[in-house]
Structure formats: C-alpha cells, structure tokens
Design a protein around this motif. Structure first.
Motif, PDB file in Angstrom:
ATOM      1  N   MET A  34       9.868   7.306   6.481  1.00 46.08           N
ATOM      2  CA  MET A  34       8.474   7.617   6.622  1.00 46.08           C
ATOM      3  C   MET A  34       7.898   6.160   6.453  1.00 46.08           C
ATOM      4  O   MET A  34       6.796   5.833   7.237  1.00 46.08           O
ATOM      5  N   PHE A  63       1.242  -1.257  14.770  1.00 44.11           N
ATOM      6  CA  PHE A  63       0.781  -1.124  16.306  1.00 44.11           C
ATOM      7  C   PHE A  63      -0.565  -0.952  16.540  1.00 44.11           C
ATOM      8  O   PHE A  63      -1.212  -1.674  17.302  1.00 44.11           O
ATOM      9  N   ALA A  64      -1.503  -0.492  15.511  1.00 42.08           N
ATOM     10  CA  ALA A  64      -2.966  -0.605  15.665  1.00 42.08           C
ATOM     11  C   ALA A  64      -3.295  -2.078  15.445  1.00 42.08           C
ATOM     12  O   ALA A  64      -4.200  -2.490  16.222  1.00 42.08           O
ATOM     13  N   MET A  72       0.718  -1.244   0.031  1.00 42.67           N
ATOM     14  CA  MET A  72       0.075   0.091   0.103  1.00 42.67           C
ATOM     15  C   MET A  72       0.946   1.303   0.002  1.00 42.67           C
ATOM     16  O   MET A  72       1.398   1.768  -1.034  1.00 42.67           O
ATOM     17  N   ALA A  73       0.953   1.812   1.053  1.00 44.17           N
ATOM     18  CA  ALA A  73       1.653   2.983   1.105  1.00 44.17           C
ATOM     19  C   ALA A  73       3.372   2.912   0.606  1.00 44.17           C
ATOM     20  O   ALA A  73       4.030   3.653   0.133  1.00 44.17           O
ATOM     21  N   PHE A 122       4.501  -7.183  21.171  1.00 48.69           N
ATOM     22  CA  PHE A 122       3.859  -5.645  21.292  1.00 48.69           C
ATOM     23  C   PHE A 122       4.815  -4.603  21.637  1.00 48.69           C
ATOM     24  O   PHE A 122       5.226  -3.561  21.162  1.00 48.69           O
ATOM     25  N   GLY A 136      -5.804  -7.735  21.200  1.00 48.73           N
ATOM     26  CA  GLY A 136      -6.233  -7.242  22.701  1.00 48.73           C
ATOM     27  C   GLY A 136      -7.618  -7.068  22.892  1.00 48.73           C
ATOM     28  O   GLY A 136      -8.035  -7.064  23.974  1.00 48.73           O
ATOM     29  N   SER A 187      -3.191  -4.492  18.168  1.00 42.93           N
ATOM     30  CA  SER A 187      -3.904  -3.998  19.628  1.00 42.93           C
ATOM     31  C   SER A 187      -5.320  -4.858  19.321  1.00 42.93           C
ATOM     32  O   SER A 187      -5.873  -4.971  20.140  1.00 42.93           O
ATOM     33  N   ILE A 188      -5.433  -5.184  17.788  1.00 50.75           N
ATOM     34  CA  ILE A 188      -6.761  -5.829  17.653  1.00 50.75           C
ATOM     35  C   ILE A 188      -7.032  -7.066  18.449  1.00 50.75           C
ATOM     36  O   ILE A 188      -7.997  -7.226  19.267  1.00 50.75           O
ATOM     37  N   LEU A 193       5.244   4.277   9.084  1.00 52.84           N
ATOM     38  CA  LEU A 193       3.984   4.063   8.984  1.00 52.84           C
ATOM     39  C   LEU A 193       3.536   3.007   8.994  1.00 52.84           C
ATOM     40  O   LEU A 193       2.343   2.599   9.486  1.00 52.84           O
ATOM     41  N   LEU A 218       3.422   2.095  12.636  1.00 53.06           N
ATOM     42  CA  LEU A 218       2.069   2.563  13.301  1.00 53.06           C
ATOM     43  C   LEU A 218       0.777   1.620  13.002  1.00 53.06           C
ATOM     44  O   LEU A 218       0.077   1.482  13.897  1.00 53.06           O
ATOM     45  N   PHE A 219       0.892   1.350  11.532  1.00 52.83           N
ATOM     46  CA  PHE A 219      -0.105   0.306  11.234  1.00 52.83           C
ATOM     47  C   PHE A 219      -0.155  -0.872  12.035  1.00 52.83           C
ATOM     48  O   PHE A 219      -1.163  -1.285  12.523  1.00 52.83           O
TER      49      PHE A 219
END
Ligand code: HEM
Lengths: 315, 520
Positions: free
Chosen positions: B32, B42-43, B1-2, B90, B49, B46-47, B36, B39-40
């Motif tokens: 960068m 990290f999100a 993606m990015a 994590f 969890g 957490s799912i 990113l 960051l993704f």
C-alpha cells in the motif's frame, strides 16, 4: 426585460449578496464570540471492537459542550439566528444574480472566471446552508461567510467581465454538466477547507471556536460527498475535451491540476481509512489538497494558461 | 509522511538468494505504501508538464526557450521536460503504478470472495460495550430476531441465544470495482497510445483531404499503427463560415461566436457523397475516426502573371494569424517558375482595413468586411527553392538567402492595400500580382483512439463504484436473548458514519420490537 436591464440587475445583486453575507458574518461572529465556549472531551472510553478487519472504528466519543464561566448573554443566540436569516437572503441574492445573468446572456452563466467564482461562492454557501438544515453547523457560519465575501469581492473587483457571449468552444451543453459539477464539488471542498483551517487554528482546550471533532467531522463529510462529484467533473471534462479538442486527455495545465487535486483528496481519504490518520495529520493532507484546488482555480487561469484559459480555440 | 505510519505493514527485509530478493521486491512494490507513493509521484511528475511548455502542445514556446536560454533548454531536454508525458521516467512511474495496482487488486479480490462466503461472527458477550446498544423488554426469540433482520436484508448467523447480522458488502464491492476500474483506465489509455494516431492538417476552401499519411501536415502515430490501417474517407471543404460579435459591449466586439465548415464527405472511396456541417464541439465521426475543427484563418487567392505574360502562380495562400483579435495575418508567396526572374512577396492580410495609429494600415475586426492585402515587400532573385533544402511555406527564404535577393518594392514604394480584384504591376516589367478573392482555411485534428470508449466505461465505473465505496457503510447488529429480555447492540466499521448509523440503529430496533405484527 431587456438583456441590459437583466445584466445590470445581476451586477447589483452580486453587490447586494456581498453586503448581506458581510452582515450575516457579523451576526455569526457575535454569537461565536459571546456564546458558549466549547472543549473537546478527551478521547476516552473507546469501545473495543470485537472484529478487527480493516479500518479503525469511528464511533466518536461524543464531545460535550462545557458551559463557559459566565452564562452567555441571551442576545448572542439571537445574533446567530439573525445571521442565519441574513445568510439565506444573501444566498437568494447570489442565486438571483446568477439566474438574471443567465437570462441576460442566454447561455449557462458560468463561461468566464467572474461567473465561475460567483457560482462557486453560491455553491459554498449552499453547501453550508444545506448542511445546517440537517445538523447544526452554525459555528462554521462566520468562516464560510468570510470566504464568500472575499470570493465575491475579488470577483467584482478583479475578475469582472461584462455580460456577453462566450467563444464557440464553450458553447456546448457540456458546460452545464462539467462546470456545474466542478462548481458543486468546489463549494463543498471550500466548506471542508474552512473547517480544516479552523481545526489548525484552534487549540485542544476550551475555546469559543467549534470543537475539533465537530470540525473534523464536517470536513470529512463534505469531502466524502465532494470527491465523487469531483471525479465526475473531471471525467465529464475529459468527455467534453474529446468532443471539442479531439482528445479526452491532453495534460493541459488545467487537466494536470484537476488530476493532482483528485489524487490529493484520494490521498486524504486513504490516509484516514487505510493509514488511520486522524486529526492534525489528516487535516494537513486535506489542506494540501485544498491548496491544489485553489491553485487550479486561480493559479492556472492566471499564470499558466493553456486551452482552458477560455481563449480562442486551438491557440 | 504516509511512510512512517505504514511501516508496520512493510514487508520484512529479504534474506539471501535471488528468490528471496524477487519476493521482497514484489512485496515492496505491491504494498500500500509504495502504491500511494507512486500515486503521489505520478501527480508530482505531472507538475513540470503543466509549468514547462510541452512540445506536443506548444512547439513554438519550446523553440522560444531554445532561442532565449539555450542552457536551460538543454537541461530541460536532458530530463525530457519538454515531453514529460512521453518521457521515460514518466512511463516508468506509470508502469510501476500499474504493476503495483495489479499486485494489490489480486490478493484483495481473493480476500473479497472469501469474505463474501464468510458467515457473520458470533455475537460478542457484552453488547453494552458496543457503541450502539439498547435493551428490549419484550420477549424476542432468536428465530424471530433472525427473521426480522433477514427481512432487512442482513446476512444472519444464529447461535445459542444470540443473533449476529451483517450488511453493507456493496461497500467492498464498490471499493474493489473502483480500484479495478482505475486499472482499466490505465490499460485503455495505454491502448490508445499504442494503437491510435493523431494528425493535423490545414484545408483551404474548395480543397479537399483524403485520409492518408501523406496528406497530413503533422502525423503522430502510435507505434502499432500502419499506413494501411487509416480509415479511407475523404472530403472537400465547400465553405467556411465564421461569425463574430458586432454590437454590444465594446470590449466584446469581434469575439468569435460561431465557426462552421460545410463539408462534402465520402466515407469510403466508392461511397456516395454526403453533406456535413463541421463545428467546434461537433466532430465528424467515421468508424471511430474523429475529425475536429480546431482553428481557422484567411487564405487570399492570388494570381501572378510574370514578365513574359505567363501565369506563374494561381492559388490560395494560407496566411498565419499575427493578431488573433483582429485576424491581421501574414502571408508569404513564392513563384519560382516566374520568368525572367523568380518572384517572392511578403504581404499582410487585413480582413477589415482601418488606418493604423501613426500611419499605415491595420485591421479593426476579425470578419472580412473590407478585406485588403497589403504588399510589404516584393523580391526577385534565387529563392533557393530547388536547392533541395527543406523550406517553410511561411517563410520567404532563410536569412542568408534573403540577403542576396533584390528588393523590387519595400516600405514607401509599396502600393496601397489591394482590394479583391485589384492588381499591382511590378517595376521593370517583371510582372503583376493580382488579389483575386478571399478564401478561408481551417485546421483540423484527426484522431483515432481505440481506447476512448473503454476509458469512458472504466471512468464511469470508477465514479459509480466510488460512490458505493464511500456512501455504504458496513454495519453489524447483534441480539442476545436472555430471560425474556433482548439486548441489541450495533456498530459500524465505516469511518465517519457514526451519526448516520445512530438513526438506522434506532430503525432496526423498532423493526426488531415490532411486536406480533410479522409473526405468522
Ligand atoms: C495500488 C494499491 C492500492 C491499494 C492497496 C489500495 C487500498 C485501498 C483500501 C484498503 C481502501 C479502503 C477500503 C475500505 O475502506 O473499505 C481503499 C480505498 C480507496 N482507494 Fe485505494 N488503494 C490503492 C490504490 C488507489 C489508487 C491509485 C487510488 C486513486 C486515486 C485509490 C483511491 C481510493 C479511494 C478514493 C478510496 C476510498 C476511501 C474511503 O473509503 O474513504 N486507491 N484503497
């Protein structure tokens, strides 16, 4: 007025708002269906930038409304105006429903899912109407109204909770701060989401749907305004959690999904600014973020529970 | 993606040698794209969890999975999915994100300060190519244009026949501050986890608590917390009050309205005693240590007189809530000192007794309007209390011991529910059980988190600075003066703000053509 009368009035007003929004939707839809078709002008004549640091520029090559072959009937515009008037009356009914509910229960009227959804619908319609005051976004009308009708309808049909007090954990001024911010941001994100979905449905060429560049602009503006508000809502939530539950962040499902939503919208902003994504790609990122927001609203409350399920404290 | 889009910015692959590799690793990590991605991650990380019960939050649900589906539980355990937010993977994402953020803030800060000092660039030759452009007929000199733009708080640079002006640096300031405050937030959270602690304790009315490690039922310290560092306060619970909805909508009857605990607090061992009303949403704070009210229930007070006439037990017994709506609670009471035989009771506490459908008793309301204790079973025998094995206070005995106990009353031989003050005699002259009075218990969470305030400050700064970063646009205005006419051109480098800038540009042009008004 007694609490029962007010509560009853509130219920009636919600139903009234649904009907008014529905009528407004028909008005907007008629205008859209019989009004002018529009097309996106090809992106040409980009101005070369004398300075090239950072983001690509966004001096959008203006889009032009190309008249469709037959001149649209005059009543199409009138239908749109009537729709707008009905939307305002619906908004007033929706707002009064919330105020009367608040007076009936003598607390902030967003203590459960039902009240929360009614308030979010108001926020979405408010975002739409407020934008309309400054720039013409009537083309979004039918779609915002659909969302509001479905939202309020679902609230009445599936989530209805009779007026009453809330559990002690929710009895705090923080509900005014945290939940209001979340509602406001959600309303704006919904407008952006509606624009995003339309963007994907609409092709590039001539169509009665609003132009892609209009849609993209509206979505981006809404998110730019909503993102800081959402950031604030999450932080206010953490502050409240710190007061009520003894930790400011505990990875409760609601917290997790608020965070994911936040990251996803940040990713959208980044994708546009630093990666220079436009159009389809950026819209898809936006809609992923929107899906996270909706899951947080619906999915987490229904499937995951956690401390935010408005259940007993500490359970 | 990015990834694909940003491939261009990606660092070139390494040459040979450890230094080249190190440099490559650092560059990759701080690009960068990687930030990113992290960051993704990290999100995404957490799912699980939020989907899988977490040990720190819902230990009983974790135990349930172990019972029902041990194989699945084993796999979850292998990937630390019951402790996502304390797991190694994590933490790895967290640390990498942290490093990456540092790596991208440092160079951006230097660029930022350079930018601050840089003069606006020379005006382009053909202003008509700029997105905003207009021609003024009146004679405007470079000096006047420069002065008027300065008045509008532009930074101005002039040259031969041109003025170049720039504004909106706060955008960069906001953006940099935002990223810095994210870093601050990560640090604050880390500090809290290392230097803070959290503990739970249950306190019954008329009993007390002193803040020492031993007094906690569960204590979770960060790894830099020593037992001596706990704030030495203490308190006793005078009275616990709970109120519930009585009338109105039938579905709401019994809904909790307010919980409030009256405490007598001593901030330190020698300090004077003071009163404190502890409520949900209103924690007690003593020097940064917070005490929160998180739960409550009933603790009936019992007295057991054994077969020899001695008091073998006297005290309040906290009962576990079985049905939160009506507060039907289960109580376990053991008297290992009773003579001639040890005694044990399984009981139910009914705050407002009501006949159950199909016989028996239940509770119809969570408040103690008509409290009763129902004895479900009484036993004698060796409860294994002195075996040295750890035992739960909420369980009479482990199943293998239960089998060897002798039931004294059970089922149909059980007495009618006891009201406060009533007692019931055991068969064979083994003694009697007296239900003396109703007391309540509360559960508390006590937490010390030195990262709270820094986290709050960082989060507040993040919110304010993101507004600056998103709302302020950088814009440039150029003026070229030639043959008595002035050409004005403007552009904004900021995303999505074309429409807004058109208005501002018009205003700027108006100021520029203000005639003689400001010429002194
Ligand atoms: C770790 C490396 C990171 C780098 C190199 C980076 C870089 C950037 C850059 C270059 C911009 C654009 C600045 C401008 O428009 O003037 C930006 C904006 C932004 N960044 Fe980051 N960022 C990073 C991490 C993050 C993180 C972890 C977040 C949190 C979610 C975040 C959230 C944002 C937001 C919300 C914006 C504003 C977007 C906009 O102006 O529309 N960034 N970042």
């Amino acid at each position: 007025m007694s609490a029962e009368v007010l509560a009853e009035a509130s219920d009636q007003l919600v139903v009234g708002a649904v009907l008014l929004y529905l009528a407004a939707m028909i008005g907007f839809a008629l205008e859209l269906a019989y009004g002018r078709a529009r097309t996106d002008a090809p992106a040409k004549g980009r101005v070369k930038q004398p300075v090239t640091v950072g983001a690509p520029q966004d001096e959008a090559p203006g889009q032009v409304a190309v008249p469709a072959d037959p001149e649209p009937p005059a009543w199409a515009g009138t239908a749109g105006k009537v729709g707008m008037a009905l939307a305002w009356v619906g908004w007033a009914a929706n707002a009064s429903a919330i105020v009367t509910r608040g007076l009936a229960v003598e607390r902030w009227p967003w203590g459960n899912m039902y009240e929360f959804v009614v308030a979010i619908c108001l926020a979405a319609v408010t975002a739409f109407l407020a934008t309309q005051l400054r720039t013409n976004v009537r083309f979004l009308g039918p779609f915002v109204m659909v969302v509001a009708v479905l939202g309020l309808g679902a609230a009445v049909k599936f989530l209805y909770t009779a007026a009453g007090p809330v559990v002690p954990a929710l009895n705090s001024y923080w509900i005014a701060i945290h939940v209001s911010a979340a509602i406001l941001a959600s309303g704006l994100f919904i407008v952006a989401g509606a624009a995003g979905v339309l963007y994907l449905i609409r092709g590039d060429g001539l169509s009665r749907l609003p132009t892609r560049s209009d849609l993209e602009r509206v979505a981006h503006r809404a998110i730019v305004v909503a993102f800081p508000i959402w950031t604030f809502a999450v932080i206010a939530g953490a502050l409240w959690a710190d007061k009520a539950w003894g930790r400011y962040w505990g990875w409760d499902p609601k917290e997790v999904w608020s965070f994911i939503t936040w990251v996803a919208y940040a990713a959208y902003l980044h994708a546009r600014v630093t990666a220079g994504w436009r159009g389809r790609a950026a819209t898809i990122v936006q809609l992923v973020a929107f899906a996270c927001l909706m899951f947080n609203l619906v999915g987490v409350n229904i499937f995951l529970g956690g401390m935010h399920s408005y259940a007993d404290v500490g359970n | 993606m990015a990834v694909q889009e940003m491939e261009k910015q990606a660092p070139t692959p390494p040459g040979f040698g450890p230094v080249a590799w190190l440099r490559w690793t650092w560059r990759t990590l701080t690009s960068m794209k990687t930030a990113l991605l992290l960051l993704f991650l990290f999100a995404l990380g957490s799912i699980p969890g939020s989907l899988i019960p977490q040990r720190g939050v819902e230990p009983d649900k974790v135990a349930q999975i172990y019972l029902n589906d041990p194989v699945r539980a084993e796999w979850y355990q292998r990937f630390q999915l019951f402790d996502v937010f304390n797991s190694v993977w994590f933490a790895a994402i967290y640390l990498l994100l942290f490093t990456s953020l540092v790596g991208c803030i440092v160079p951006r800060t230097t660029t930022y300060f350079k930018e601050l000092r840089r003069r606006p660039p020379a005006a382009p030759r053909h202003l008509s190519r700029l997105p905003h452009h207009t021609v003024l007929d009146e004679g405007l000199t470079v000096e006047v244009a420069a002065r008027r733009l300065r008045k509008l708080r532009f930074r101005v640079e002039t040259g031969d026949g041109w003025v170049s002006a720039e504004k909106g640096f706060l955008r960069e300031t906001g953006n940099l501050l935002f990223h810095v405050s994210l870093l601050g937030l990560l640090v604050a959270v880390g500090i809290g986890a290392v230097f803070g602690y959290r503990g739970n304790v249950l306190v019954v009315e008329d009993e007390g608590f002193a803040n020492t490690v031993a007094a906690y039922d569960r204590f979770m310290p960060g790894n830099q917390v020593s037992a001596e560092s706990l704030e030495p306060f203490s308190f006793t619970l005078d009275e616990f009050k709970a109120s519930y909805q009585v009338g109105g909508d039938p579905t709401k009857i019994g809904q909790p309205l307010d919980f409030s605990a009256h405490l007598k607090v001593k901030d330190a061992p020698g300090a004077p005693q003071r009163d404190y009303e502890l409520k949900v949403n209103e924690p007690l704070e003593i020097n940064g240590t917070q005490t929160y009210l998180i739960g409550n229930g009933y603790a009936p007070f019992f007295r057991i007189t054994d077969g020899k006439g001695q008091v073998a037990f006297e005290g309040a017994v906290p009962c576990l809530i079985e049905f939160p709506a009506t507060r039907v609670s289960g109580c376990v009471l053991k008297a290992p000192d009773a003579q001639p035989g040890q005694l044990g009771f399984l009981m139910r506490f009914l705050p407002t007794v009501a006949p159950a459908q199909g016989g028996g008793f239940t509770s119809s309301f969570p408040g103690d309007l008509m409290p009763r204790v129902q004895v479900l079973g009484a036993f004698t025998g060796d409860f294994g209390v002195r075996s040295g094995r750890p035992q739960s206070v909420y369980e009479l005995a482990p199943p293998e011991i239960m089998k060897k106990l002798k039931p004294l009353v059970m089922g149909s031989t059980a007495p009618k529910p006891l009201a406060p003050g009533q007692s019931f005699d055991l068969p064979d002259g083994l003694g009697k059980l007296e239900f003396v009075a109703v007391k309540e218990w509360m559960t508390l969470q006590i937490a010390y988190d030195p990262g709270r305030v820094p986290a709050l400050l960082a989060a507040g700064l993040a919110t304010v600075s993101i507004v600056f970063s998103l709302v302020i646009r950088r814009r440039r205005v150029f003026v070229r003066v030639k043959d008595g006419t002035a050409e004005v051109g403007g552009l904004t480098r900021t995303e999505g703000s074309a429409a807004g800038f058109a208005e501002e540009f018009a205003d700027i042009v108006k100021v520029l053509s203000a005639g003689d008004k400001d010429v002194r």
